[in-house]
Design a protein around this motif. Structure first.
Motif, PDB file in Angstrom:
ATOM      1  N   LEU A  84       0.808  -1.219   0.000  1.00 20.23           N
ATOM      2  CA  LEU A  84       0.000   0.000   0.000  1.00 20.23           C
ATOM      3  C   LEU A  84       0.842   1.271   0.000  1.00 20.23           C
ATOM      4  N   GLY A  85       2.150   1.150   0.088  1.00 13.94           N
ATOM      5  CA  GLY A  85       3.022   2.325   0.051  1.00 13.94           C
ATOM      6  C   GLY A  85       2.908   3.212   1.281  1.00 13.94           C
ATOM      7  N   MET A  86       2.414   2.661   2.394  1.00 18.05           N
ATOM      8  CA  MET A  86       2.262   3.452   3.621  1.00 18.05           C
ATOM      9  C   MET A  86       3.513   3.217   4.471  1.00 18.05           C
ATOM     10  N   THR A  87       4.567   3.968   4.170  1.00 20.01           N
ATOM     11  CA  THR A  87       5.869   3.725   4.772  1.00 20.01           C
ATOM     12  C   THR A  87       6.074   4.433   6.110  1.00 20.01           C
ATOM     13  N   GLY A  88       5.014   5.072   6.613  1.00 14.05           N
ATOM     14  CA  GLY A  88       5.130   5.686   7.936  1.00 14.05           C
ATOM     15  C   GLY A  88       5.362   4.638   9.006  1.00 14.05           C
ATOM     16  N   THR A  89       4.795   3.465   8.836  1.00 20.47           N
ATOM     17  CA  THR A  89       5.026   2.357   9.757  1.00 20.47           C
ATOM     18  C   THR A  89       6.392   1.758   9.451  1.00 20.47           C
ATOM     19  N   LYS A  90       7.269   1.738  10.443  1.00 22.16           N
ATOM     20  CA  LYS A  90       8.644   1.271  10.238  1.00 22.16           C
ATOM     21  C   LYS A  90       8.799  -0.186  10.670  1.00 22.16           C
ATOM     22  N   ILE A  91       9.746  -0.862  10.025  1.00 24.09           N
ATOM     23  CA  ILE A  91      10.127  -2.212  10.445  1.00 24.09           C
ATOM     24  C   ILE A  91      11.552  -2.141  10.963  1.00 24.09           C
ATOM     25  N   GLY A  92      11.720  -2.362  12.262  1.00 24.93           N
ATOM     26  CA  GLY A  92      13.048  -2.310  12.863  1.00 24.93           C
ATOM     27  C   GLY A  92      13.610  -3.711  13.050  1.00 24.93           C
ATOM     28  N   CYS A  93      13.216  -4.346  14.137  1.00 25.38           N
ATOM     29  CA  CYS A  93      13.734  -5.689  14.441  1.00 25.38           C
ATOM     30  C   CYS A  93      13.000  -6.783  13.686  1.00 25.38           C
ATOM     31  N   ASP A  94      11.772  -6.514  13.267  1.00 20.43           N
ATOM     32  CA  ASP A  94      10.920  -7.496  12.567  1.00 20.43           C
ATOM     33  C   ASP A  94      10.645  -8.720  13.428  1.00 20.43           C
ATOM     34  N   ARG A  95      10.653  -8.562  14.727  1.00 19.96           N
ATOM     35  CA  ARG A  95      10.347  -9.675  15.629  1.00 19.96           C
ATOM     36  C   ARG A  95       9.606  -9.197  16.884  1.00 19.96           C
ATOM     37  N   GLY A  96       9.016  -8.011  16.833  1.00 17.30           N
ATOM     38  CA  GLY A  96       8.187  -7.535  17.940  1.00 17.30           C
ATOM     39  C   GLY A  96       8.957  -7.079  19.156  1.00 17.30           C
ATOM     40  N   ALA A  97      10.244  -6.734  18.994  1.00 17.58           N
ATOM     41  CA  ALA A  97      11.043  -6.348  20.161  1.00 17.58           C
ATOM     42  C   ALA A  97      11.297  -4.852  20.259  1.00 17.58           C
ATOM     43  N   CYS A 113       4.506  -6.021  12.806  1.00 18.45           N
ATOM     44  CA  CYS A 113       5.435  -7.004  12.241  1.00 18.45           C
ATOM     45  C   CYS A 113       5.147  -8.393  12.774  1.00 18.45           C
ATOM     46  N   MET A 114       4.349  -8.475  13.840  1.00 22.88           N
ATOM     47  CA  MET A 114       3.995  -9.773  14.441  1.00 22.88           C
ATOM     48  C   MET A 114       2.535 -10.124  14.188  1.00 22.88           C
ATOM     49  N   THR A 115       1.879  -9.356  13.343  1.00 16.79           N
ATOM     50  CA  THR A 115       0.463  -9.583  13.048  1.00 16.79           C
ATOM     51  C   THR A 115       0.320  -9.957  11.584  1.00 16.79           C
ATOM     52  N   LEU A 116      -0.250 -11.108  11.313  1.00 16.22           N
ATOM     53  CA  LEU A 116      -0.504 -11.462   9.921  1.00 16.22           C
ATOM     54  C   LEU A 116      -1.594 -10.553   9.359  1.00 16.22           C
ATOM     55  N   ALA A 117      -1.390 -10.110   8.143  1.00 17.16           N
ATOM     56  CA  ALA A 117      -2.354  -9.185   7.541  1.00 17.16           C
ATOM     57  C   ALA A 117      -3.755  -9.796   7.509  1.00 17.16           C
ATOM     58  N   PHE A 118      -3.856 -11.096   7.265  1.00 12.41           N
ATOM     59  CA  PHE A 118      -5.173 -11.734   7.197  1.00 12.41           C
ATOM     60  C   PHE A 118      -5.857 -11.768   8.566  1.00 12.41           C
ATOM     61  N   ASP A 119      -5.065 -11.673   9.650  1.00  6.40           N
ATOM     62  CA  ASP A 119      -5.664 -11.653  10.981  1.00  6.40           C
ATOM     63  C   ASP A 119      -6.256 -10.286  11.317  1.00  6.40           C
ATOM     64  N   ALA A 120      -6.002  -9.293  10.490  1.00  6.90           N
ATOM     65  CA  ALA A 120      -6.565  -7.950  10.713  1.00  6.90           C
ATOM     66  C   ALA A 120      -7.911  -7.773  10.020  1.00  6.90           C
ATOM     67  N   ARG A 121      -8.394  -8.829   9.361  1.00  6.68           N
ATOM     68  CA  ARG A 121      -9.696  -8.735   8.696  1.00  6.68           C
ATOM     69  C   ARG A 121     -10.791  -8.483   9.726  1.00  6.68           C
ATOM     70  N   GLY A 122     -11.690  -7.556   9.405  1.00  4.09           N
ATOM     71  CA  GLY A 122     -12.792  -7.247  10.307  1.00  4.09           C
ATOM     72  C   GLY A 122     -12.432  -6.314  11.442  1.00  4.09           C
ATOM     73  N   ARG A 123     -11.186  -5.822  11.476  1.00  8.75           N
ATOM     74  CA  ARG A 123     -10.751  -4.907  12.528  1.00  8.75           C
ATOM     75  C   ARG A 123     -10.368  -3.568  11.908  1.00  8.75           C
ATOM     76  N   LYS A 124     -10.424  -2.512  12.719  1.00 15.70           N
ATOM     77  CA  LYS A 124     -10.071  -1.182  12.243  1.00 15.70           C
ATOM     78  C   LYS A 124      -8.575  -0.958  12.453  1.00 15.70           C
ATOM     79  N   VAL A 125      -7.864  -0.787  11.361  1.00 17.58           N
ATOM     80  CA  VAL A 125      -6.416  -0.556  11.422  1.00 17.58           C
ATOM     81  C   VAL A 125      -6.159   0.945  11.319  1.00 17.58           C
ATOM     82  N   THR A 126      -5.394   1.466  12.270  1.00 13.99           N
ATOM     83  CA  THR A 126      -5.009   2.877  12.225  1.00 13.99           C
ATOM     84  C   THR A 126      -3.494   2.957  12.214  1.00 13.99           C
ATOM     85  N   THR A 127      -2.961   3.684  11.265  1.00 13.53           N
ATOM     86  CA  THR A 127      -1.511   3.867  11.171  1.00 13.53           C
ATOM     87  C   THR A 127      -1.169   5.325  11.467  1.00 13.53           C
TER      88      THR A 127
END
Length: 213
Positions: A84-97, A113-127
């Motif tokens: 989606l090109g929304m690069t405001g969300t950063k990936i640092g450790c990529d392991r939730g630390a 980084c610890m949440t599968l995109a498909f597990d966000a279905r039906g939820r409101k995502v705010t970045t």
């Protein structure tokens, strides 16, 4: 003429069946029928199998419905940045630390980084892109600027998301509350004192503005 005792078409002999044989056979038949029925019901109620090819994924991000094709193993952080090109969300450790990837799911902070995109279905995502209202920054964003609460800025989006969630949840938060809110965030520049100051300033100003969730 009397009928002959010699039977040229003898009736076929039936197998001898005991009561035990009868009930054993009936039980096996019932068990087989039950298993077939259960298998059919399980197959009908099972969720659809996804992957390994990309599948259609619909999410609500910053109040906007989006649909993309994504691999089932894609994390929410990867989806936001790479799809989606929304690069405001950063990936640092990529392991939730390090919490640089923090977003809101239904208003609660989450490591994307610890949440599968498909597990966000039906939820409101705010970045971080959805926290402001147009050109009006969220009070915590504005306080970060006014209190110089960033240096390199890599951890800042995640910090802001956690501090904003705290202020939204507890406008009367204390210094200890702020420290607790950012306890999972790593900032190699050492901006913590100004992050504390900014968050308390936003809370004191009564800054509670819901983003485009």
């Amino acid at each position: 003429m009397a009928p002959s005792d010699d039977d040229s078409n003898p009736k076929p002999s039936l197998p001898r069946l005991s009561r035990r044989d009868f009930f054993t056979g009936a039980g096996a038949s019932a068990l087989t029928a039950t298993l077939v029925q259960s298998t059919a019901q399980a197959a009908a109620s099972a969720p659809p199998v996804l992957g390994p090819d990309p599948s259609a994924l619909s999410l609500t991000i910053n109040g906007r419905a989006v649909t993309v094709q994504a691999d089932p193993g894609t994390t929410l952080a990867e989806l936001l940045r790479n799809h989606l090109g929304m690069t405001g969300t950063k990936i640092g450790c990529d392991r939730g630390a390090c919490s640089a990837c923090t977003v809101w799911l239904d208003g609660e902070v989450a490591a994307s980084c610890m949440t599968l995109a498909f597990d966000a279905r039906g939820r409101k995502v705010t970045t971080i892109e959805g926290l402001a209202r147009g050109d009006e920054l969220h009070p915590v964003q504005r306080a970060f600027v006014e209190n110089d609460a960033l240096q390199c800025g890599f951890c800042t989006p995640g910090m802001v998301m956690s501090c904003a969630a705290l202020v939204e949840r507890n406008p009367k938060c204390t210094l200890e509350d702020v420290k607790q809110a950012v306890s999972g965030h790593l900032c190699r520049c050492g901006t913590y004192p100004n992050v504390f100051k900014a968050t308390l300033a936003a809370a004191k100003a009564g800054g509670k503005t819901k983003g485009n969730s």
